[in-house]
Design a protein around this motif. Sequence first.
Motif, PDB file in Angstrom:
ATOM      1  N   ASN A 246       0.816  -1.217   0.000  1.00 28.34           N
ATOM      2  CA  ASN A 246       0.000   0.000   0.000  1.00 28.34           C
ATOM      3  C   ASN A 246       0.849   1.267   0.000  1.00 28.34           C
ATOM      4  OD1 ASN A 246      -2.174  -1.717   0.069  1.00 28.34           O
ATOM      5  ND2 ASN A 246      -2.707  -1.341   2.206  1.00 28.34           N
ATOM      6  N   GLU A 247       2.000   1.205   0.662  1.00 32.03           N
ATOM      7  CA  GLU A 247       2.899   2.357   0.651  1.00 32.03           C
ATOM      8  C   GLU A 247       3.524   2.549  -0.730  1.00 32.03           C
ATOM      9  OE1 GLU A 247       3.879   4.728   2.819  1.00 32.03           O
ATOM     10  OE2 GLU A 247       2.334   4.079   4.233  1.00 32.03           O
TER      11      GLU A 247
ATOM     12  N   HIS B  53       2.287   1.458  -3.690  1.00 31.73           N
ATOM     13  CA  HIS B  53       1.307   1.695  -4.752  1.00 31.73           C
ATOM     14  C   HIS B  53       0.190   2.594  -4.228  1.00 31.73           C
ATOM     15  CE1 HIS B  53       3.183  -2.284  -5.612  1.00 31.73           C
ATOM     16  NE2 HIS B  53       3.243  -1.789  -6.833  1.00 31.73           N
ATOM     17  N   ARG B  54       0.355   3.871  -4.434  1.00 35.39           N
ATOM     18  CA  ARG B  54      -0.649   4.846  -4.008  1.00 35.39           C
ATOM     19  C   ARG B  54      -1.686   5.038  -5.110  1.00 35.39           C
ATOM     20  NH1 ARG B  54      -0.662   5.988   1.441  1.00 35.39           N
ATOM     21  NH2 ARG B  54       1.460   6.292   2.211  1.00 35.39           N
ATOM     22  N   SER B  55      -2.950   5.028  -4.748  1.00 33.71           N
ATOM     23  CA  SER B  55      -4.009   5.252  -5.738  1.00 33.71           C
ATOM     24  C   SER B  55      -4.090   6.727  -6.102  1.00 33.71           C
ATOM     25  CB  SER B  55      -5.355   4.794  -5.169  1.00 33.71           C
ATOM     26  OG  SER B  55      -5.353   3.416  -4.916  1.00 33.71           O
TER      27      SER B  55
ATOM     28  N   ASP C  87      -5.734  10.217  -6.693  1.00 33.40           N
ATOM     29  CA  ASP C  87      -6.820  10.864  -5.961  1.00 33.40           C
ATOM     30  C   ASP C  87      -8.141  10.803  -6.714  1.00 33.40           C
ATOM     31  OD1 ASP C  87      -5.144  11.473  -3.867  1.00 33.40           O
ATOM     32  OD2 ASP C  87      -4.748  13.531  -4.536  1.00 33.40           O
TER      33      ASP C  87
ATOM     34  N   LYS D 112      -9.963   7.583  -5.893  1.00 34.20           N
ATOM     35  CA  LYS D 112     -10.096   7.122  -4.508  1.00 34.20           C
ATOM     36  C   LYS D 112     -11.547   6.835  -4.122  1.00 34.20           C
ATOM     37  CE  LYS D 112      -5.781   8.496  -2.431  1.00 34.20           C
ATOM     38  NZ  LYS D 112      -5.080   9.211  -1.355  1.00 34.20           N
TER      39      LYS D 112
ATOM     40  N   GLU E  37      -6.327  -1.085  -0.663  1.00 37.24           N
ATOM     41  CA  GLU E  37      -6.591   0.329  -0.987  1.00 37.24           C
ATOM     42  C   GLU E  37      -6.521   0.591  -2.483  1.00 37.24           C
ATOM     43  OE1 GLU E  37      -3.902   2.669   1.358  1.00 37.24           O
ATOM     44  OE2 GLU E  37      -4.620   1.833   3.271  1.00 37.24           O
ATOM     45  N   ARG E  38      -7.173  -0.299  -3.255  1.00 37.38           N
ATOM     46  CA  ARG E  38      -7.164  -0.171  -4.707  1.00 37.38           C
ATOM     47  C   ARG E  38      -8.549   0.204  -5.218  1.00 37.38           C
ATOM     48  NH1 ARG E  38      -2.848   1.287  -5.188  1.00 37.38           N
ATOM     49  NH2 ARG E  38      -3.245   1.301  -7.442  1.00 37.38           N
TER      50      ARG E  38
END
Length: 306
Positions: free
Chosen positions: A25-26, A28-30, A32, A35, A86-87
């Motif tokens: 998760n760190e 691969h940030r989605s 904005d 989101k 968080e995808r």
Amino acid sequence: MTKWTDFLKEEGISQEIIKDIELFNETHRSKDVYKSRIPDPKYLYYGKDTWEKALCSILAGENILLAGPKATGKNVLAQNLAAVFERPIWDVSFHINVDASWLIGTDTYDGEKVVFRQGPILKCALNGGFGVLDEINMARNEALAVLHSVLDFRRVLDVPGYERTSLDDATRFIATMNYGYAGTRDLNEALCSRFAVIDMPVISDDDLKRLIMREFPDIRKDICDQFTYLYKEIEKKAESAQITERALDLRGLLDAISLMRKGIKSGPAISMCIVNKTFDSYERKLVQDVVDARIPADLDRKVIFA
């Protein structure tokens, strides 16, 4: 929102796996803009073994196929996985009209010029999403052929007339497949080999109780036990082919309890959400007999909830 780290610890997931998820998760940030597509699931999936298989498969870069009968939580788990990692999620429900252009995209006229409208598979591929391929065994061969290069080691998508597109590193596809539904068929070997296949188990008694208690924290424990036994007895009758799977509806059970909380008595609520989903009169009578043996028809919310 669910604190997923705490929930996974409750499920018995190892600290090593949880650390790998946090690192994923760190890394691969989605974006904005997407989101809002990250789900906040209404229901949680319970089952340590299945969680471990799914989490490790995702971390290993695999796409997964959740296969099993009705009411085993395939779509719930898919939503939960997207939330844990968080995808953003793109849902594709396969039916006879889903073709290659619907999945990838097609040229369209926007009123001024011809533009390319991206389909859900392409959007998912470009933006590191989780693509949920619902009822994949109902798809047409033409639609499935598009997925071959997306799902295997190449991880690319060729759009006719446009550039070759490589998948984002975070992109994963989660397919679901029910057994025995009308219009379904076996997946061909080439497609099946592109997934890690998880055989979804039926929910256990203890996990069903946990699910009900989490959704309805104020329900009386003895009443929760009776709803659990009711569902399990319907499940046994479906497994032995005494009734069809129409009445085996976990969502229906939770919906019935929700109606009871709003003021409808137990009998009508269960009839609306479980019994009446069976349209054969003889089968409906069998289901009703199971209900009558477990749940009095006149329970109101004062009795059901503390």
